[in-house]
Design a protein around this motif. Sequence first.
Motif, PDB file in Angstrom:
ATOM      1  N   LYS A 114      52.971  43.137  46.041  1.00  0.00           N
ATOM      2  CA  LYS A 114      52.205  42.810  45.089  1.00  0.00           C
ATOM      3  C   LYS A 114      50.738  42.998  45.666  1.00  0.00           C
ATOM      4  CE  LYS A 114      54.225  39.007  45.896  1.00  0.00           C
ATOM      5  NZ  LYS A 114      55.003  39.338  47.200  1.00  0.00           N
ATOM      6  N   PRO A 115      49.619  42.988  44.794  1.00  0.00           N
ATOM      7  CA  PRO A 115      48.439  43.098  45.137  1.00  0.00           C
ATOM      8  C   PRO A 115      47.906  42.193  46.475  1.00  0.00           C
ATOM      9  CG  PRO A 115      48.451  43.406  42.906  1.00  0.00           C
ATOM     10  CD  PRO A 115      50.061  42.847  43.305  1.00  0.00           C
ATOM     11  N   THR A 170      45.824  39.046  38.399  1.00  0.00           N
ATOM     12  CA  THR A 170      46.181  40.381  38.668  1.00  0.00           C
ATOM     13  C   THR A 170      46.217  40.841  40.195  1.00  0.00           C
ATOM     14  OG1 THR A 170      44.059  41.270  37.931  1.00  0.00           O
ATOM     15  CG2 THR A 170      45.743  41.139  36.223  1.00  0.00           C
ATOM     16  N   LYS A 199      49.200  38.956  41.780  1.00  0.00           N
ATOM     17  CA  LYS A 199      50.743  39.173  41.327  1.00  0.00           C
ATOM     18  C   LYS A 199      50.779  40.547  40.632  1.00  0.00           C
ATOM     19  CE  LYS A 199      54.706  36.660  42.088  1.00  0.00           C
ATOM     20  NZ  LYS A 199      54.943  36.088  43.393  1.00  0.00           N
ATOM     21  N   GLY A 200      49.600  41.237  40.276  1.00  0.00           N
ATOM     22  CA  GLY A 200      50.090  42.539  39.629  1.00  0.00           C
ATOM     23  C   GLY A 200      50.186  42.509  38.002  1.00  0.00           C
ATOM     24  N   LEU A 242      41.564  45.500  40.556  1.00  0.00           N
ATOM     25  CA  LEU A 242      42.967  46.100  40.842  1.00  0.00           C
ATOM     26  C   LEU A 242      42.771  47.374  40.987  1.00  0.00           C
ATOM     27  CD1 LEU A 242      45.844  45.381  41.308  1.00  0.00           C
ATOM     28  CD2 LEU A 242      46.285  45.337  38.933  1.00  0.00           C
ATOM     29  N   LEU A 271      43.584  49.999  43.987  1.00  0.00           N
ATOM     30  CA  LEU A 271      44.855  50.920  43.821  1.00  0.00           C
ATOM     31  C   LEU A 271      44.418  52.331  44.021  1.00  0.00           C
ATOM     32  CD1 LEU A 271      46.674  49.616  40.637  1.00  0.00           C
ATOM     33  CD2 LEU A 271      47.702  49.659  42.707  1.00  0.00           C
ATOM     34  N   VAL A 301      53.926  49.494  43.760  1.00  0.00           N
ATOM     35  CA  VAL A 301      53.360  48.345  43.384  1.00  0.00           C
ATOM     36  C   VAL A 301      53.343  47.994  41.923  1.00  0.00           C
ATOM     37  CG1 VAL A 301      51.057  47.011  43.058  1.00  0.00           C
ATOM     38  CG2 VAL A 301      51.258  48.216  45.063  1.00  0.00           C
ATOM     39  N   LEU A 302      53.031  48.866  40.922  1.00  0.00           N
ATOM     40  CA  LEU A 302      53.171  48.713  39.625  1.00  0.00           C
ATOM     41  C   LEU A 302      54.335  48.798  38.866  1.00  0.00           C
ATOM     42  CD1 LEU A 302      49.780  50.649  38.703  1.00  0.00           C
ATOM     43  CD2 LEU A 302      50.093  48.052  39.068  1.00  0.00           C
ATOM     44  N   SER A 338      57.252  45.602  40.012  1.00  0.00           N
ATOM     45  CA  SER A 338      56.807  44.518  38.971  1.00  0.00           C
ATOM     46  C   SER A 338      57.753  44.974  37.693  1.00  0.00           C
ATOM     47  CB  SER A 338      55.286  45.108  38.449  1.00  0.00           C
ATOM     48  OG  SER A 338      54.538  44.595  39.444  1.00  0.00           O
TER      49      SER A 338
END
Length: 477
Positions: free
Chosen positions: A59-60, A174, A177-178, A222, A226, A241-242, A246
């Motif tokens: 996650k971020p 975001t 937790k993205g 975000l 990234l 991550v994405l 997710s």
Amino acid sequence: MTRPVPLLLLLVGLLFFFALGNHELQGSTEARVAGIAMAMHLDNDWVVPRLFQEPFLEKPPLSLWLDAGAIRLFGASTGAVRLASAFAGLFSVMLLYGMLRTFGRPKTLAFSAALILATMASYWGNVRGVGEDSLLSLGVTTALLAFYQAVRPDREGSSTWAWALFAAGMVIATLSKGVLGLAMPGIVIFVYLVSISLMDKRLSIGDWLKPALFTLLALLPLVIWLGFLFQRDGMQAVGEVLLTNSVGRFSGSFVEAGHYEPFYYYLVKLPEAFLPWNILVYLGLWHFRKSLVRNRYRLFFSVWLVAQFTLLTLASSKRTVYLMALTPAAAVLAAEYVRVLLAWLKEHKPALYAHHRRVIGAVFTLAIACYLTAAFWFAPKADVRHSFVPVISEIQTLRDQGKNVVLFQPNERIAGASVFYLRAYLPILRTEPQLRSYLTANPGNVALVDRTEQLQEKVTVTKQMSINRQPYYFIEQ
């Protein structure tokens, strides 16, 4: 109740901060996240979170930034790494009170809803732990309350501040937790706008464009992170991550993520989801069902609860802590239903109604006393079963004796705890040949493993310890 804000601030401050650091890291999440934050502090690397000295891109990193910053400011204590979650909980509760007053709800109702939120067992437990879910809940709560203020039909004055607050909430959600931080408020906004469009039999383009535009604006932080991540580790890291962590967790394609449960998992958890106020939440949701068309306020909080619950049910990866973002809506519905009950009592049972303030005060006092007792007494008692300190202390003792200690195929819990408590990295061995070479190189070399049955050659177990029924073995050649 003449001064509800200072009283609420005092009570919530006690609930969330009292004895916050008087027990050690407990559970897999606390150990892992605290260890990653410590690694970020030690390495001074604020772009790539690391566990096992390798990138950890679940996650971020907003919660990790705050935890690492707290370590740098206040030292490597369990209280320091829990501060971000506790403050996020405090801000969420105070924001709920303030926005309910802005919506025109009475002081007593807003105060009750905020205190119900603060005294939900799952919410209280999560805001006193290390992790990102409290920040996610703050972001989702901020975004949704601000959105409703911006679009509610009886709003007075400009909505500019509400949209700015909405964007801030989306930034927090975001960066915590993205994609999930985007989906949790997004599903509520989508269902609510569809509902009012159908009820009004008209489509207001502005109601759809504004949240979309401010969401795009909120994604900039975000995207910037990234971008730095892409510069460091390439497109694979961004995709991890994405997509992997997710979309993959939601769809079930990322099998290694774990936490996979059947679709009815959250239905089974409902009896404990909003304790001790469950019955008020569910009866309120049922009682208000016929008035939702006429009452947009009740409709919004009902959609908040039901839409997010449905989204989480459809996800493959499930944990009870994910329900935390639903709790503000549940608290509002519970408080509104109590108001209905009190109105009925006033009309039909005036003798009972005359004592309602004392009864409600006694219930909240008892709940708060139970939580403070748990924080002061029971949480430290749980260290006997859940703390990583005994194992880490044994490692430190061996090192003080001049022995080398390594981790062999460590799990996330012990890897994170070792970095946090030792404030340093232990060497990690991945394969059995590496382990054999290390143990035979020096008769005093020690390795910590959590399984011995998978080793093909015999080793000497010098000490065995256990954390929450997970055995750990200190082995030599």
